[in-house]
Design an enzyme around this catalytic site. Structure first.
Site, mmCIF file in Angstrom:
data_model
loop_
_atom_site.group_PDB
_atom_site.id
_atom_site.type_symbol
_atom_site.label_atom_id
_atom_site.label_comp_id
_atom_site.label_asym_id
_atom_site.label_seq_id
_atom_site.Cartn_x
_atom_site.Cartn_y
_atom_site.Cartn_z
ATOM 1 N N ASN A 11 9.767 -25.646 -52.259
ATOM 2 C CA ASN A 11 9.582 -26.783 -53.397
ATOM 3 C C ASN A 11 8.139 -26.201 -54.050
ATOM 4 O OD1 ASN A 11 8.199 -29.137 -54.356
ATOM 5 N ND2 ASN A 11 9.479 -30.060 -53.258
ATOM 6 N N ASP A 13 6.368 -28.185 -56.342
ATOM 7 C CA ASP A 13 5.656 -29.413 -56.995
ATOM 8 C C ASP A 13 4.116 -29.076 -56.993
ATOM 9 O OD1 ASP A 13 8.208 -30.532 -57.450
ATOM 10 O OD2 ASP A 13 7.671 -31.980 -55.505
ATOM 11 N N HIS A 14 3.781 -28.447 -55.808
ATOM 12 C CA HIS A 14 2.349 -28.470 -55.779
ATOM 13 C C HIS A 14 1.409 -27.406 -56.433
ATOM 14 C CE1 HIS A 14 2.590 -32.455 -53.775
ATOM 15 N NE2 HIS A 14 3.444 -31.897 -53.212
ATOM 16 N N HIS A 47 10.543 -31.956 -58.090
ATOM 17 C CA HIS A 47 10.666 -33.237 -58.138
ATOM 18 C C HIS A 47 9.999 -33.737 -59.306
ATOM 19 C CE1 HIS A 47 9.981 -37.284 -55.921
ATOM 20 N NE2 HIS A 47 10.417 -37.400 -56.986
ATOM 21 N N ARG A 49 8.860 -36.571 -61.181
ATOM 22 C CA ARG A 49 8.474 -38.100 -60.869
ATOM 23 C C ARG A 49 8.507 -38.694 -61.983
ATOM 24 N NH1 ARG A 49 6.381 -40.133 -56.444
ATOM 25 N NH2 ARG A 49 6.741 -38.980 -54.364
ATOM 26 N N ARG A 53 3.310 -36.512 -62.132
ATOM 27 C CA ARG A 53 2.321 -36.105 -61.622
ATOM 28 C C ARG A 53 1.935 -34.748 -61.267
ATOM 29 N NH1 ARG A 53 2.587 -39.423 -55.716
ATOM 30 N NH2 ARG A 53 3.117 -41.139 -57.079
ATOM 31 N N HIS A 54 3.266 -34.086 -60.991
ATOM 32 C CA HIS A 54 3.036 -32.643 -60.732
ATOM 33 C C HIS A 54 3.950 -31.898 -61.934
ATOM 34 C CE1 HIS A 54 6.108 -33.927 -58.140
ATOM 35 N NE2 HIS A 54 5.534 -34.361 -56.985
ATOM 36 N N GLU A 77 14.868 -32.711 -57.643
ATOM 37 C CA GLU A 77 14.577 -33.872 -57.045
ATOM 38 C C GLU A 77 14.549 -35.227 -58.005
ATOM 39 O OE1 GLU A 77 11.843 -33.878 -53.964
ATOM 40 O OE2 GLU A 77 12.851 -32.328 -53.026
ATOM 41 N N THR A 107 3.288 -39.081 -51.375
ATOM 42 C CA THR A 107 4.575 -38.335 -51.459
ATOM 43 C C THR A 107 5.815 -39.469 -51.131
ATOM 44 O OG1 THR A 107 5.569 -36.390 -50.340
ATOM 45 C CG2 THR A 107 3.886 -37.767 -48.770
ATOM 46 N N THR A 108 6.922 -38.445 -50.856
ATOM 47 C CA THR A 108 8.283 -39.523 -50.763
ATOM 48 C C THR A 108 8.121 -39.886 -49.160
ATOM 49 O OG1 THR A 108 9.190 -37.839 -52.170
ATOM 50 C CG2 THR A 108 10.804 -39.190 -51.100
ATOM 51 N N GLU A 158 20.188 -34.952 -47.103
ATOM 52 C CA GLU A 158 18.957 -34.180 -46.624
ATOM 53 C C GLU A 158 18.137 -35.059 -45.568
ATOM 54 O OE1 GLU A 158 16.803 -31.686 -49.475
ATOM 55 O OE2 GLU A 158 14.990 -32.219 -48.184
ATOM 56 N N HIS A 201 10.854 -32.050 -45.527
ATOM 57 C CA HIS A 201 9.668 -32.922 -45.672
ATOM 58 C C HIS A 201 8.550 -32.502 -44.446
ATOM 59 C CE1 HIS A 201 6.662 -35.832 -47.287
ATOM 60 N NE2 HIS A 201 7.500 -35.814 -48.030
ATOM 61 N N GLY A 202 7.424 -31.928 -44.979
ATOM 62 C CA GLY A 202 6.493 -31.827 -44.197
ATOM 63 C C GLY A 202 6.305 -30.929 -43.007
ATOM 64 N N GLY A 223 7.691 -27.205 -48.909
ATOM 65 C CA GLY A 223 6.917 -27.141 -50.282
ATOM 66 C C GLY A 223 5.197 -27.228 -50.016
HETATM 67 N N1 PXP Z 1 12.801 -32.623 -49.484
HETATM 68 C C1 PXP Z 1 12.655 -33.608 -50.157
HETATM 69 C C2 PXP Z 1 13.919 -34.275 -50.551
HETATM 70 C C3 PXP Z 1 11.380 -33.797 -50.561
HETATM 71 O O1 PXP Z 1 11.170 -35.030 -51.529
HETATM 72 C C4 PXP Z 1 10.180 -33.169 -50.521
HETATM 73 C C5 PXP Z 1 9.004 -33.400 -50.940
HETATM 74 O O2 PXP Z 1 9.073 -33.392 -52.387
HETATM 75 C C6 PXP Z 1 10.587 -32.089 -49.817
HETATM 76 C C7 PXP Z 1 11.670 -31.528 -49.223
HETATM 77 C C8 PXP Z 1 9.287 -30.889 -49.487
HETATM 78 O O3 PXP Z 1 8.324 -31.624 -48.639
HETATM 79 P P1 PXP Z 1 6.925 -30.653 -48.304
HETATM 80 O O4 PXP Z 1 6.384 -30.630 -49.650
HETATM 81 O O5 PXP Z 1 6.530 -31.936 -47.411
HETATM 82 O O6 PXP Z 1 7.401 -29.540 -47.529
#
Ligand code: PXP
Length: 259
Positions: A11, A13-14, A47, A49, A53-54, A77, A107-108, A158, A201-202, A223
Protein backbone atom coordinates in the site's frame (compact mmCIF):
# COMPACT_ATOMS: atom_id res chain seq x y z
CA UNK A 1 -7.22 -25.54 2.82
CA UNK A 2 -4.65 -23.86 0.62
CA UNK A 3 -0.94 -23.32 0.91
CA UNK A 4 -0.25 -21.44 -2.32
CA UNK A 5 2.29 -18.63 -2.27
CA UNK A 6 1.14 -15.77 -0.09
CA UNK A 7 0.83 -12.55 -2.10
CA UNK A 8 2.06 -9.22 -0.78
CA UNK A 9 0.17 -6.11 -1.79
CA UNK A 10 2.14 -2.97 -0.98
CA UNK A 11 0.00 0.00 0.00
CA UNK A 12 1.63 3.24 -1.19
CA UNK A 13 -0.85 5.72 0.34
CA UNK A 14 1.68 7.15 2.74
CA UNK A 15 4.23 7.93 0.07
CA UNK A 16 1.52 10.33 -1.11
CA UNK A 17 0.98 11.56 2.48
CA UNK A 18 4.63 12.64 2.63
CA UNK A 19 4.43 14.26 -0.80
CA UNK A 20 1.28 16.12 0.17
CA UNK A 21 2.88 17.51 3.32
CA UNK A 22 4.79 19.88 1.02
CA UNK A 23 2.70 19.83 -2.13
CA UNK A 24 4.67 19.23 -5.30
CA UNK A 25 5.57 15.86 -6.74
CA UNK A 26 8.13 14.29 -4.40
CA UNK A 27 8.13 11.51 -3.28
CA UNK A 28 6.21 10.05 -6.20
CA UNK A 29 3.81 7.16 -5.45
CA UNK A 30 4.28 5.75 -8.96
CA UNK A 31 8.03 5.59 -8.40
CA UNK A 32 7.29 3.80 -5.10
CA UNK A 33 5.07 1.35 -6.98
CA UNK A 34 7.89 0.62 -9.44
CA UNK A 35 10.33 0.12 -6.54
CA UNK A 36 7.82 -2.16 -4.79
CA UNK A 37 7.47 -4.21 -7.96
CA UNK A 38 11.26 -4.57 -8.19
CA UNK A 39 11.39 -5.65 -4.52
CA UNK A 40 8.90 -8.46 -5.11
CA UNK A 41 5.47 -6.97 -4.40
CA UNK A 42 2.68 -8.95 -6.03
CA UNK A 43 0.41 -5.94 -6.32
CA UNK A 44 -0.06 -2.31 -5.37
CA UNK A 45 -2.81 -1.08 -3.11
CA UNK A 46 -4.02 2.52 -3.03
CA UNK A 47 -6.94 4.12 -1.21
CA UNK A 48 -8.61 7.07 -2.90
CA UNK A 49 -10.32 8.80 0.00
CA UNK A 50 -13.23 11.17 -0.33
CA UNK A 51 -11.02 13.98 1.04
CA UNK A 52 -8.01 12.95 -1.16
CA UNK A 53 -5.74 13.27 1.87
CA UNK A 54 -3.09 11.02 0.31
CA UNK A 55 -3.71 9.39 -3.08
CA UNK A 56 -5.30 11.69 -5.67
CA UNK A 57 -7.30 11.11 -8.82
CA UNK A 58 -4.21 11.91 -10.88
CA UNK A 59 -2.23 9.28 -8.93
CA UNK A 60 -4.83 6.66 -9.81
CA UNK A 61 -4.57 7.63 -13.49
CA UNK A 62 -0.78 7.36 -13.47
CA UNK A 63 -0.75 4.19 -11.37
CA UNK A 64 -3.20 2.47 -13.69
CA UNK A 65 -0.95 3.24 -16.65
CA UNK A 66 2.33 2.32 -14.94
CA UNK A 67 1.02 -0.89 -13.39
CA UNK A 68 -0.46 -1.90 -16.73
CA UNK A 69 3.04 -1.61 -18.23
CA UNK A 70 4.55 -3.57 -15.33
CA UNK A 71 1.82 -6.22 -15.47
CA UNK A 72 1.14 -5.69 -11.77
CA UNK A 73 -2.41 -5.62 -10.37
CA UNK A 74 -3.87 -2.50 -8.72
CA UNK A 75 -6.03 -3.06 -5.66
CA UNK A 76 -8.18 0.07 -5.50
CA UNK A 77 -9.49 0.72 -2.00
CA UNK A 78 -12.55 2.91 -1.80
CA UNK A 79 -15.70 3.72 0.11
CA UNK A 80 -18.99 2.40 -1.26
CA UNK A 81 -20.12 5.73 -2.70
CA UNK A 82 -21.46 6.57 -6.17
CA UNK A 83 -18.47 8.87 -6.81
CA UNK A 84 -15.95 6.08 -6.15
CA UNK A 85 -17.99 3.54 -8.06
CA UNK A 86 -17.88 5.79 -11.14
CA UNK A 87 -14.09 6.19 -10.80
CA UNK A 88 -13.59 2.44 -10.43
CA UNK A 89 -15.78 1.74 -13.44
CA UNK A 90 -13.75 4.20 -15.48
CA UNK A 91 -10.37 2.65 -14.56
CA UNK A 92 -11.46 -0.98 -14.12
CA UNK A 93 -8.68 -1.90 -11.69
CA UNK A 94 -7.84 -5.55 -11.17
CA UNK A 95 -9.38 -5.39 -7.70
CA UNK A 96 -11.67 -3.13 -5.70
CA UNK A 97 -11.63 -3.34 -1.93
CA UNK A 98 -14.59 -1.72 -0.18
CA UNK A 99 -13.70 -0.06 3.09
CA UNK A 100 -15.67 2.04 5.57
CA UNK A 101 -14.65 5.68 5.60
CA UNK A 102 -15.19 8.44 8.11
CA UNK A 103 -13.75 11.89 7.51
CA UNK A 104 -12.66 12.36 11.11
CA UNK A 105 -10.73 9.05 11.37
CA UNK A 106 -6.97 9.00 10.94
CA UNK A 107 -7.02 5.61 9.23
CA UNK A 108 -9.61 2.93 8.41
CA UNK A 109 -10.65 2.15 11.94
CA UNK A 110 -13.01 -0.78 11.58
CA UNK A 111 -14.45 -3.14 9.04
CA UNK A 112 -17.41 -2.51 6.79
CA UNK A 113 -20.85 -3.18 8.32
CA UNK A 114 -21.96 -5.48 5.52
CA UNK A 115 -24.69 -7.18 7.54
CA UNK A 116 -26.49 -3.85 8.08
CA UNK A 117 -26.32 -2.82 4.42
CA UNK A 118 -26.64 -6.05 2.50
CA UNK A 119 -29.13 -4.90 -0.07
CA UNK A 120 -27.37 -1.67 -0.94
CA UNK A 121 -23.95 -3.32 -1.12
CA UNK A 122 -25.22 -6.20 -3.26
CA UNK A 123 -26.43 -3.63 -5.81
CA UNK A 124 -23.28 -1.58 -5.40
CA UNK A 125 -20.84 -4.38 -6.23
CA UNK A 126 -22.82 -5.89 -9.12
CA UNK A 127 -21.58 -3.44 -11.82
CA UNK A 128 -18.02 -3.63 -10.48
CA UNK A 129 -18.07 -7.39 -10.82
CA UNK A 130 -19.60 -7.13 -14.29
CA UNK A 131 -16.72 -4.79 -15.21
CA UNK A 132 -14.31 -7.57 -14.24
CA UNK A 133 -13.07 -6.15 -10.91
CA UNK A 134 -12.37 -8.67 -8.18
CA UNK A 135 -14.37 -7.22 -5.31
CA UNK A 136 -13.22 -7.65 -1.75
CA UNK A 137 -14.83 -6.41 1.44
CA UNK A 138 -12.75 -5.21 4.37
CA UNK A 139 -14.32 -6.55 7.54
CA UNK A 140 -13.61 -7.13 11.19
CA UNK A 141 -13.09 -10.72 12.34
CA UNK A 142 -16.79 -11.45 12.74
CA UNK A 143 -18.63 -14.44 11.25
CA UNK A 144 -21.79 -12.37 10.76
CA UNK A 145 -19.99 -9.99 8.45
CA UNK A 146 -18.35 -12.86 6.57
CA UNK A 147 -21.73 -14.50 5.98
CA UNK A 148 -23.15 -11.20 4.77
CA UNK A 149 -20.19 -10.63 2.41
CA UNK A 150 -20.79 -14.10 1.01
CA UNK A 151 -24.52 -13.48 0.59
CA UNK A 152 -23.98 -10.26 -1.40
CA UNK A 153 -21.76 -12.15 -3.84
CA UNK A 154 -18.32 -10.78 -2.92
CA UNK A 155 -15.63 -13.30 -3.90
CA UNK A 156 -13.06 -12.00 -1.38
CA UNK A 157 -12.98 -10.77 2.20
CA UNK A 158 -10.06 -8.92 3.76
CA UNK A 159 -9.81 -9.39 7.52
CA UNK A 160 -8.91 -6.28 9.51
CA UNK A 161 -5.77 -7.03 11.54
CA UNK A 162 -5.62 -3.60 13.17
CA UNK A 163 -7.00 -4.66 16.57
CA UNK A 164 -4.59 -7.61 16.76
CA UNK A 165 -1.62 -5.34 15.91
CA UNK A 166 -2.66 -2.63 18.38
CA UNK A 167 -2.98 -5.20 21.19
CA UNK A 168 0.49 -6.51 20.37
CA UNK A 169 2.10 -3.08 20.45
CA UNK A 170 0.29 -2.21 23.68
CA UNK A 171 1.73 -5.36 25.28
CA UNK A 172 -1.75 -6.82 25.92
CA UNK A 173 -0.64 -10.28 24.86
CA UNK A 174 -3.55 -12.39 26.15
CA UNK A 175 -6.04 -10.19 24.32
CA UNK A 176 -3.77 -10.15 21.28
CA UNK A 177 -3.72 -13.95 21.23
CA UNK A 178 -7.50 -14.07 21.55
CA UNK A 179 -7.86 -11.66 18.61
CA UNK A 180 -5.34 -13.67 16.61
CA UNK A 181 -7.34 -16.85 17.32
CA UNK A 182 -10.51 -15.03 16.22
CA UNK A 183 -8.81 -14.01 12.97
CA UNK A 184 -7.69 -17.60 12.41
CA UNK A 185 -11.23 -18.94 13.00
CA UNK A 186 -12.68 -16.35 10.64
CA UNK A 187 -10.13 -17.18 7.93
CA UNK A 188 -11.16 -20.84 8.15
CA UNK A 189 -14.85 -19.94 8.22
CA UNK A 190 -14.61 -17.64 5.19
CA UNK A 191 -12.56 -20.14 3.23
CA UNK A 192 -15.15 -22.81 4.06
CA UNK A 193 -17.80 -20.62 2.41
CA UNK A 194 -15.67 -20.48 -0.73
CA UNK A 195 -14.39 -16.95 -0.18
CA UNK A 196 -10.80 -15.95 -0.91
CA UNK A 197 -9.27 -14.58 2.27
CA UNK A 198 -6.94 -11.57 2.55
CA UNK A 199 -5.75 -9.71 5.63
CA UNK A 200 -4.19 -6.39 6.46
CA UNK A 201 -3.90 -3.21 8.49
CA UNK A 202 -1.20 -2.28 10.95
CA UNK A 203 1.04 -5.27 10.16
CA UNK A 204 4.73 -5.02 11.08
CA UNK A 205 7.75 -7.36 11.06
CA UNK A 206 6.68 -8.35 14.60
CA UNK A 207 3.02 -9.05 13.89
CA UNK A 208 2.98 -10.40 10.34
CA UNK A 209 4.16 -13.94 11.15
CA UNK A 210 1.08 -15.42 12.83
CA UNK A 211 -1.22 -13.96 10.14
CA UNK A 212 1.03 -15.16 7.30
CA UNK A 213 0.81 -18.61 8.87
CA UNK A 214 -2.99 -18.88 8.44
CA UNK A 215 -3.16 -21.38 5.57
CA UNK A 216 -6.34 -19.88 4.13
CA UNK A 217 -4.93 -16.39 3.73
CA UNK A 218 -3.85 -15.68 0.15
CA UNK A 219 -2.84 -12.03 0.30
CA UNK A 220 -1.62 -9.47 2.82
CA UNK A 221 -1.86 -5.73 2.22
CA UNK A 222 0.72 -3.70 4.08
CA UNK A 223 1.57 -0.02 3.82
CA UNK A 224 2.20 2.36 6.69
CA UNK A 225 4.89 0.31 8.41
CA UNK A 226 6.77 -0.31 5.17
CA UNK A 227 6.83 3.38 4.30
CA UNK A 228 7.99 4.15 7.85
CA UNK A 229 10.75 1.53 7.72
CA UNK A 230 11.80 2.82 4.32
CA UNK A 231 13.05 5.95 6.12
CA UNK A 232 15.62 3.81 7.91
CA UNK A 233 16.45 1.03 5.50
CA UNK A 234 15.03 2.03 2.11
CA UNK A 235 11.81 0.79 0.53
CA UNK A 236 13.46 -2.08 -1.31
CA UNK A 237 15.02 -3.48 1.84
CA UNK A 238 11.83 -2.98 3.90
CA UNK A 239 9.68 -4.84 1.37
CA UNK A 240 12.21 -7.64 0.96
CA UNK A 241 12.46 -8.08 4.72
CA UNK A 242 8.66 -8.17 5.05
CA UNK A 243 8.46 -10.71 2.23
CA UNK A 244 11.09 -12.91 3.91
CA UNK A 245 9.37 -12.62 7.30
CA UNK A 246 6.02 -13.63 5.81
CA UNK A 247 7.49 -16.49 3.84
CA UNK A 248 9.50 -17.82 6.77
CA UNK A 249 6.44 -17.86 9.04
CA UNK A 250 4.34 -19.57 6.40
CA UNK A 251 6.97 -22.20 5.69
CA UNK A 252 7.38 -22.90 9.41
CA UNK A 253 3.64 -23.32 9.85
CA UNK A 254 2.81 -25.20 6.68
CA UNK A 255 5.99 -27.04 5.83
CA UNK A 256 8.63 -26.57 3.15
CA UNK A 257 7.49 -25.29 -0.22
CA UNK A 258 4.43 -23.59 1.23
CA UNK A 259 5.45 -19.93 1.04
N1 PXP B 1 -5.96 -3.17 3.92
C1 PXP B 1 -6.92 -2.23 3.95
C2 PXP B 1 -8.29 -2.61 3.49
C3 PXP B 1 -6.64 -0.91 4.34
O1 PXP B 1 -7.62 0.02 4.37
C4 PXP B 1 -5.32 -0.57 4.70
C5 PXP B 1 -4.98 0.83 5.07
O2 PXP B 1 -5.25 1.69 4.03
C6 PXP B 1 -4.35 -1.58 4.65
C7 PXP B 1 -4.70 -2.88 4.28
C8 PXP B 1 -2.91 -1.31 4.99
O3 PXP B 1 -2.80 -0.92 6.31
P1 PXP B 1 -1.42 -0.34 6.84
O4 PXP B 1 -1.13 0.88 6.05
O5 PXP B 1 -1.67 -0.09 8.27
O6 PXP B 1 -0.39 -1.42 6.60
Amino acid sequence: MTSDRLRLGVNIDHVATIRNARGGAHPCPVRAARAAAAAGADGITAHLREDRRHITDADIERLTEALGELGLPLNFEMAATPEMQAIALRHRPHAVCLVPERREERTTEGGLEVAREENRLAHFIAPLREAGCRVSIFIAADERQIEAAHRIGAPVVELHTGAYCDLHHEGRFEERDAECARLARCATFAHGLGLEVHAGHGLTYDTVGPVAAFPEVRELNIGHYLVGEAIFSGLDSAIRRMRETMDRARRAALGAGAA
